[in-house]
Design a protein around this motif. Structure first.
Motif, mmCIF file in Angstrom:
data_model
loop_
_atom_site.group_PDB
_atom_site.id
_atom_site.type_symbol
_atom_site.label_atom_id
_atom_site.label_comp_id
_atom_site.label_asym_id
_atom_site.label_seq_id
_atom_site.Cartn_x
_atom_site.Cartn_y
_atom_site.Cartn_z
ATOM 1 N N VAL A 40 0.692 -1.387 0.014
ATOM 2 C CA VAL A 40 0.044 0.206 -0.012
ATOM 3 C C VAL A 40 0.757 1.222 0.163
ATOM 4 N N ALA A 41 0.478 2.382 -0.763
ATOM 5 C CA ALA A 41 0.825 3.634 -0.828
ATOM 6 C C ALA A 41 -0.293 4.524 -0.017
ATOM 7 N N ILE A 42 0.246 5.282 0.835
ATOM 8 C CA ILE A 42 -0.607 6.164 1.513
ATOM 9 C C ILE A 42 -0.592 7.439 0.738
ATOM 10 N N MET A 43 -1.576 7.972 0.349
ATOM 11 C CA MET A 43 -1.831 9.436 -0.118
ATOM 12 C C MET A 43 -2.483 10.473 0.860
ATOM 13 N N GLY A 44 -1.467 11.419 1.265
ATOM 14 C CA GLY A 44 -1.904 12.339 2.329
ATOM 15 C C GLY A 44 -1.110 12.019 3.478
ATOM 16 N N LEU A 45 -0.163 12.743 3.866
ATOM 17 C CA LEU A 45 0.642 12.232 5.160
ATOM 18 C C LEU A 45 0.277 13.297 6.275
ATOM 19 N N GLY A 46 -0.813 13.533 6.548
ATOM 20 C CA GLY A 46 -1.464 14.264 7.802
ATOM 21 C C GLY A 46 -1.577 13.230 9.076
ATOM 22 N N SER A 47 -2.429 13.818 9.849
ATOM 23 C CA SER A 47 -2.299 13.153 11.204
ATOM 24 C C SER A 47 -3.139 11.913 11.053
ATOM 25 N N TYR A 48 -4.116 11.703 10.264
ATOM 26 C CA TYR A 48 -4.647 10.356 10.079
ATOM 27 C C TYR A 48 -4.031 9.469 9.279
ATOM 28 N N GLY A 49 -3.221 10.000 8.303
ATOM 29 C CA GLY A 49 -2.476 9.161 7.581
ATOM 30 C C GLY A 49 -1.186 8.513 8.279
ATOM 31 N N THR A 50 -0.691 9.169 9.117
ATOM 32 C CA THR A 50 0.356 9.051 10.197
ATOM 33 C C THR A 50 -0.463 7.882 11.115
ATOM 34 N N ARG A 51 -1.655 8.047 11.530
ATOM 35 C CA ARG A 51 -2.174 6.906 12.292
ATOM 36 C C ARG A 51 -2.165 5.561 11.550
ATOM 37 N N VAL A 52 -2.563 5.601 10.415
ATOM 38 C CA VAL A 52 -2.731 4.415 9.524
ATOM 39 C C VAL A 52 -1.305 3.787 9.389
ATOM 40 N N ALA A 53 -0.422 4.611 8.992
ATOM 41 C CA ALA A 53 0.975 4.104 8.783
ATOM 42 C C ALA A 53 1.473 3.243 10.152
ATOM 43 N N GLU A 54 1.233 3.983 11.256
ATOM 44 C CA GLU A 54 1.788 3.472 12.453
ATOM 45 C C GLU A 54 1.163 2.183 12.794
ATOM 46 N N ALA A 55 -0.147 1.981 12.544
ATOM 47 C CA ALA A 55 -0.901 0.943 12.829
ATOM 48 C C ALA A 55 -0.451 -0.255 11.879
ATOM 49 N N MET A 56 0.218 -0.020 10.565
ATOM 50 C CA MET A 56 0.093 -0.852 9.364
ATOM 51 C C MET A 56 1.566 -1.542 10.031
ATOM 52 N N VAL A 57 2.314 -1.110 10.813
ATOM 53 C CA VAL A 57 3.690 -1.675 11.143
ATOM 54 C C VAL A 57 3.394 -2.974 11.993
ATOM 55 N N ASN A 58 2.015 -3.241 12.363
ATOM 56 C CA ASN A 58 1.622 -4.405 13.382
ATOM 57 C C ASN A 58 0.992 -5.296 12.196
ATOM 58 N N CYS A 59 0.556 -4.992 10.984
ATOM 59 C CA CYS A 59 -0.287 -5.809 9.936
ATOM 60 C C CYS A 59 0.589 -6.947 9.584
ATOM 61 N N GLN A 60 -0.277 -8.120 9.541
ATOM 62 C CA GLN A 60 0.197 -9.465 8.902
ATOM 63 C C GLN A 60 0.299 -9.433 7.444
ATOM 64 N N ARG A 61 -0.930 -8.838 6.808
ATOM 65 C CA ARG A 61 -1.227 -9.279 5.514
ATOM 66 C C ARG A 61 -1.048 -7.516 4.759
ATOM 67 N N ALA A 62 -0.884 -6.574 5.285
ATOM 68 C CA ALA A 62 -0.806 -5.139 4.462
ATOM 69 C C ALA A 62 0.547 -4.730 4.829
ATOM 70 N N LYS A 63 1.289 -4.197 3.994
ATOM 71 C CA LYS A 63 2.573 -3.385 4.111
ATOM 72 C C LYS A 63 2.646 -2.111 3.622
ATOM 73 N N LEU A 64 3.232 -1.013 4.213
ATOM 74 C CA LEU A 64 3.169 0.284 3.821
ATOM 75 C C LEU A 64 4.496 0.339 2.870
#
Length: 367
Positions: A40-64
């Motif tokens: 996954v690529a994240i478009m929009g690196l604001g506060s919520y984009g940051t929250r999603v990115a940090e959460a994805m560190v612990n994903c098993q099936r999705a990777k930033l």
């Protein structure tokens, strides 16, 4: 190469390695093709984009694996923090080039509301799956364009309904569908908070498309639909504005709204930018009830029924969301509560009706 990757991961060298000369080589290794991982690529690196990115560190099936931003300094920071290679970094003018990048499977659009449609359609035309934050678009007409564009491109369109995967929410929905509350005839949804900075994009009509309804109010709309298990046939709505300076024309401060359903059930809801401590769902039936408070915040969610507390482990919502969306895209998994473009479109139809009801003062029928 696989042995080296495992060694680096176990040794905890990922952050250090990115500052070394072979950082690009390491990044390339990490992003090798894996059909079991959604890249996954994240478009929009604001506060919520940051929250999603940090959460994805612990994903098993999705990777930033990529970023799209108009702020070079943010791109640089994310590159270093998440080990993203230069070739996976784009800005808003050139991200159409992702069509030639096999390392990216999907783009998560986390921008102001008015940019959801044009950017999502560009992503679809580039042949990448679209994950879009809610509300999916500014209105139902835009939402329909997005659904059509993604179908034409043969890609998924998913909407960031994180609550659809939250464990306690799913358990309450399961009980409702199983008839454990009897005939559910009433839903109350209270969604609101006191908004701060008056210059932020959420209070800019051109960017947000409205006010509280286009941000927090959608939770009560969507919650009523999945908690009652029906689609509304009519809405009524009333607006209250106490600060016309902060909440300018077409930027709603507070809207109370009601929805009627085919079974005879009704929903009474509130959307506001002026009050805190409003994050509550209440579902009442002929045999029991369910209550959730907080009901849609980042958690932990608290829920109980007439039988007692609803227990489930709290997992960061965005971690679960992204893993489940990977399963939808890669495995064809059918979620308990839909998160596709058609689901997003249904909420937009209701939002359109609510705004019409506010302006006309009349009951608006939903076909």
């Amino acid at each position: 190469m696989g042995t080296r990757r495992i060694f680096l991961k176990r040794a905890g060298f990922s952050t250090l390695a990115l500052s070394l000369p072979f950082a690009e080589t390491l990044s390339a290794m990490n992003f090798e093709r894996d059909d079991k991982i959604l890249r996954v690529a994240i478009m929009g690196l604001g506060s919520y984009g940051t929250r999603v990115a940090e959460a994805m560190v612990n994903c098993q099936r999705a990777k930033l694996v990529g970023v799209i931003s108009g702020t070079p300094s943010k791109v640089e920071t994310w590159k270093q923090k998440y080990g993203i290679p230069d070739k996976n970094c784009y800005h808003y003018d050139n991200f159409d080039q992702i069509k030639d990048n096999p390392d990216i499977d999907a783009v998560y659009v986390i921008t102001p509301n008015s940019l959801h449609k044009p950017y999502s359609i560009r992503v679809a035309k580039a042949g990448k799956h679209v994950i879009c934050e809610k509300p999916m678009a500014l209105n139902a007409a835009e939402g329909q364009e997005m659904v059509a564009a993604c179908k034409a491109a043969g890609v998924h369109l998913l909407v960031g309904y994180r609550m659809h995967f939250e464990a306690k929410t799913q358990e309450v929905v399961r009980q409702q569908r199983a008839g454990e509350f009897g005939e559910t005839l009433f839903f109350q949804g209270l969604s609101g908070f006191r908004i701060g900075d008056p210059t932020q994009w959420r209070l800019n009509y051109e960017l947000a498309g409205g006010g509280s309804m286009m941000d927090i109010g959608i939770y009560s709309i969507n919650g009523a639909r999945y908690m009652l298990g029906e689609e509304p046939t009519w809405v009524t709505a009333q607006e209250v504005k106490t600060d016309p300076v902060k909440f300018k024309e077409n930027v709603d401060e507070t809207i109370t709204f009601q929805m009627g359903f085919p079974s005879g059930a009704v929903a009474s809801c509130l959307s506001t930018y002026s009050l805190n401590n409003l994050d509550k769902f209440f579902l009442n039936g002929t045999k029991g009830f369910a209550e959730m408070q907080p009901s849609t915040g980042y958690g932990p969610i608290k829920a109980w029924t007439n039988k007692g507390p609803v227990e489930a482990e709290h997992i960061t919502h965005q971690t679960t969301q992204m893993d489940e969306m990977a399963a939808i895209i890669l495995d064809g998994k059918k979620p308990m509560i839909p998160v596709d473009g058609e689901e997003g479109l249904k909420d937009l139809v209701i939002i359109d009706a609510i705004y019409k009801a506010v302006k006309t003062g009349e009951k608006v029928m939903i076909s």
